[in-house]
Design an enzyme around this catalytic site. Structure first.
Site, PDB file in Angstrom:
ATOM      1  N   ASP A 268       1.176  -0.829  -0.098  1.00  0.00           N
ATOM      2  CA  ASP A 268       0.025   0.514   0.155  1.00  0.00           C
ATOM      3  C   ASP A 268       0.820   1.623  -0.203  1.00  0.00           C
ATOM      4  O   ASP A 268       2.148   1.710   0.626  1.00  0.00           O
ATOM      5  CB  ASP A 268      -0.907   0.175   1.470  1.00  0.00           C
ATOM      6  CG  ASP A 268      -1.861   1.201   0.875  1.00  0.00           C
ATOM      7  OD1 ASP A 268      -2.014   1.100  -0.211  1.00  0.00           O
ATOM      8  OD2 ASP A 268      -2.709   1.140   2.114  1.00  0.00           O
ATOM      9  N   GLY A 269       0.502   2.191  -0.487  1.00  0.00           N
ATOM     10  CA  GLY A 269       0.983   3.778  -0.421  1.00  0.00           C
ATOM     11  C   GLY A 269       1.279   4.123  -1.644  1.00  0.00           C
ATOM     12  O   GLY A 269       1.947   5.142  -1.818  1.00  0.00           O
TER      13      GLY A 269
ATOM     14  N   GLY B 114      -0.238   5.744  -4.425  1.00  0.00           N
ATOM     15  CA  GLY B 114      -0.910   6.452  -4.455  1.00  0.00           C
ATOM     16  C   GLY B 114       0.360   7.716  -3.730  1.00  0.00           C
ATOM     17  O   GLY B 114       0.253   9.033  -4.300  1.00  0.00           O
TER      18      GLY B 114
ATOM     19  N   HIS C  45       1.775   3.385  -8.780  1.00  0.00           N
ATOM     20  CA  HIS C  45       2.218   1.930  -9.060  1.00  0.00           C
ATOM     21  C   HIS C  45       2.733   1.045 -10.520  1.00  0.00           C
ATOM     22  O   HIS C  45       3.464   0.582  -9.570  1.00  0.00           O
ATOM     23  CB  HIS C  45       1.218   1.707  -9.804  1.00  0.00           C
ATOM     24  CG  HIS C  45      -0.718   2.045  -9.264  1.00  0.00           C
ATOM     25  ND1 HIS C  45      -0.616   1.474  -8.069  1.00  0.00           N
ATOM     26  CD2 HIS C  45      -1.637   3.081  -9.373  1.00  0.00           C
ATOM     27  CE1 HIS C  45      -1.478   2.189  -7.188  1.00  0.00           C
ATOM     28  NE2 HIS C  45      -2.352   2.896  -8.531  1.00  0.00           N
TER      29      HIS C  45
ATOM     30  N   GLU D 235     -12.399  -4.500  -3.520  1.00  0.00           N
ATOM     31  CA  GLU D 235     -12.888  -2.923  -3.155  1.00  0.00           C
ATOM     32  C   GLU D 235     -12.726  -1.893  -4.155  1.00  0.00           C
ATOM     33  O   GLU D 235     -12.563  -0.865  -5.129  1.00  0.00           O
ATOM     34  CB  GLU D 235     -12.846  -2.672  -1.717  1.00  0.00           C
ATOM     35  CG  GLU D 235     -13.067  -3.577  -0.867  1.00  0.00           C
ATOM     36  CD  GLU D 235     -13.007  -4.437  -0.908  1.00  0.00           C
ATOM     37  OE1 GLU D 235     -11.868  -5.395  -1.291  1.00  0.00           O
ATOM     38  OE2 GLU D 235     -14.317  -5.392  -0.490  1.00  0.00           O
TER      39      GLU D 235
ATOM     40  N   LEU E 250      10.081 -20.612  -5.992  1.00  0.00           N
ATOM     41  CA  LEU E 250       9.357 -19.387  -4.841  1.00  0.00           C
ATOM     42  C   LEU E 250       8.419 -19.612  -5.607  1.00  0.00           C
ATOM     43  O   LEU E 250       8.301 -19.652  -6.618  1.00  0.00           O
ATOM     44  CB  LEU E 250      10.440 -17.639  -5.094  1.00  0.00           C
ATOM     45  CG  LEU E 250       9.642 -17.317  -4.530  1.00  0.00           C
ATOM     46  CD1 LEU E 250       9.391 -17.197  -2.924  1.00  0.00           C
ATOM     47  CD2 LEU E 250       9.877 -15.712  -4.300  1.00  0.00           C
TER      48      LEU E 250
HETATM   49  C1  IPE Z   1      -5.638  -2.440  -0.283  1.00  0.00           C
HETATM   50  O1  IPE Z   1      -5.358  -1.571   0.102  1.00  0.00           O
HETATM   51  C2  IPE Z   1      -5.956  -3.493  -1.238  1.00  0.00           C
HETATM   52  C3  IPE Z   1      -4.175  -3.139  -1.929  1.00  0.00           C
HETATM   53  C4  IPE Z   1      -3.065  -3.137  -1.770  1.00  0.00           C
HETATM   54  C5  IPE Z   1      -4.990  -4.004  -2.623  1.00  0.00           C
HETATM   55  P1  IPE Z   1      -5.962  -0.065  -0.382  1.00  0.00           P
HETATM   56  O2  IPE Z   1      -5.234   1.096  -0.591  1.00  0.00           O
HETATM   57  O3  IPE Z   1      -7.379  -0.542  -1.614  1.00  0.00           O
HETATM   58  O4  IPE Z   1      -6.835  -0.765   1.424  1.00  0.00           O
HETATM   59  P2  IPE Z   1      -8.024   0.375   2.211  1.00  0.00           P
HETATM   60  O5  IPE Z   1      -8.946   1.491   1.000  1.00  0.00           O
HETATM   61  O6  IPE Z   1      -6.963   1.925   2.371  1.00  0.00           O
HETATM   62  O7  IPE Z   1      -7.954  -0.005   2.956  1.00  0.00           O
HETATM   63  C1  IPE Z   2      -1.921   0.162  -3.311  1.00  0.00           C
HETATM   64  O1  IPE Z   2      -1.474   1.790  -3.290  1.00  0.00           O
HETATM   65  C2  IPE Z   2      -1.958  -0.167  -4.873  1.00  0.00           C
HETATM   66  C3  IPE Z   2      -3.653  -0.434  -5.126  1.00  0.00           C
HETATM   67  C4  IPE Z   2      -4.373  -0.362  -3.934  1.00  0.00           C
HETATM   68  C5  IPE Z   2      -3.861  -1.338  -6.157  1.00  0.00           C
HETATM   69  P1  IPE Z   2      -2.619   3.081  -3.249  1.00  0.00           P
HETATM   70  O2  IPE Z   2      -2.539   3.075  -4.813  1.00  0.00           O
HETATM   71  O3  IPE Z   2      -4.250   1.953  -2.459  1.00  0.00           O
HETATM   72  O4  IPE Z   2      -2.008   3.847  -2.784  1.00  0.00           O
HETATM   73  P2  IPE Z   2      -2.803   4.906  -1.761  1.00  0.00           P
HETATM   74  O5  IPE Z   2      -3.083   3.798  -0.667  1.00  0.00           O
HETATM   75  O6  IPE Z   2      -3.575   6.053  -2.068  1.00  0.00           O
HETATM   76  O7  IPE Z   2      -1.608   5.428  -1.290  1.00  0.00           O
HETATM   77 MG    MG Z   3      -4.224   2.832  -0.259  1.00  0.00          MG
END
Ligand code: IPE
Ligand code: IPE
Ligand code: MG
Length: 246
Positions: free
Chosen positions: A21-22, A24, A38, A68, A132
């Site tokens: 995550d993170g 964005g 991404h 989601e 792996l």
């Molecule tokens: C969880 O991250 C899904 C993935 C990393 C693919 P999200 O960014 O979608 O989760 P929430 O919405 O913050 O819980």
């Molecule tokens: C995780 O990063 C990747 C996916 C959920 C596809 P995010 O896209 O959720 O990044 P943030 O949470 O908005 O920083």
């Molecule tokens: Mg996220």
């Protein structure tokens, strides 16, 4: 002594799961489009797969796209799908060279035909690799998986393939997408969020959870070593007392 050298090889988890995550926020901090995050995240994943191979980890399950996430803007979804297809094209050769078996958990039927066949193709082409196992969660959610498993069990009971009394925790696991895979010992979530977001709900009953503020595109070799070292330092009691464990 480097972090890597501090790791006792015999105590490395067999299965690590990661909520990547993170992406964005990483892009936003740099004034870039989300897709740039991404793209960088995909590079991080490549690096981490390489390190996991070196550490002789058996299973690496990564959350790449949740059920989601289908609710995100269409532009972001199409960017993610292109990235997925391109990454598969680039990685098949490397996977086969390094003994990496790629499999997928989740509702693949929701993907456009072209993406779906790309996914099936990479799974087929790497299925005999033994080093792996990289399991990619795509269009995945834990609740979806549990409901699907329940439906399959109900069907098998109805058709007398299994008896009602045969249903057990173990039997239930056999009906999950992860049937061949042991539960993860360690789950890492990057980006500071402290939630599970519908990932591996059944499988993480006794998994050690590790949260870090580092954004996924910045997650490095050393960050992985830190997570493993913290995991090794924990006492897993499985309901018993500390004395019973020792
Ligand atoms: C969880 O991250 C899904 C993935 C990393 C693919 P999200 O960014 O979608 O989760 P929430 O919405 O913050 O819980
Ligand atoms: C995780 O990063 C990747 C996916 C959920 C596809 P995010 O896209 O959720 O990044 P943030 O949470 O908005 O920083
Ligand atoms: Mg996220």
């Amino acid at each position: 002594m480097s972090l890597k050298d501090k790791i006792d090889k015999n105590k490395i988890p067999e299965h690590i799961a990661i909520i990547m995550d993170g992406n964005g926020r990483w892009a936003k901090q740099r004034g870039k489009m989300r897709i740039a995050g991404h793209n960088q995240g995909a590079k991080t994943l490549k690096d981490i797969i390489k390190i996991a191979t070196e550490l002789e980890i058996k299973y690496l399950t990564v959350y790449a796209f949740s059920t989601e996430n289908w609710d995100r803007p269409a532009k972001e979804i199409s960017g993610l799908l292109s990235l997925l297809v391109n990454s598969i094209d680039q990685e098949i050769e490397n996977a086969n060279k390094n003994g990496i078996k790629i499999s997928v958990i989740g509702d693949i039927s929701r993907f456009p035909k072209k993406v779906k066949s790309k996914i099936q193709n990479v799974v087929e082409l790497t299925k005999n690799n033994k080093k792996l196992n990289v399991i990619i969660a795509l269009s995945y959610s834990g609740r979806w998986e549990i409901v699907e498993a329940s439906k399959k069990i109900a069907k098998d009971v109805k058709n007398n393939i299994i008896g009602f009394e045969d249903i057990s925790e173990e039997k239930f696991s056999d009906y999950l997408d992860t049937s061949e895979i042991p539960d993860p010992e360690l789950l890492i979530r990057t980006s500071g969020e402290k939630r599970i977001s519908n990932f591996l709900l059944y499988q993480i009953a006794y998994t050690e959870l590790y949260f870090t503020d580092v954004l996924w595109p910045d997650f490095s070799e050393n960050e992985l070593y830190k997570a493993i070292l913290e995991y090794i330092g924990r006492e897993r009691r499985f309901g018993k007392t500390s004395e019973q464990i020792k």
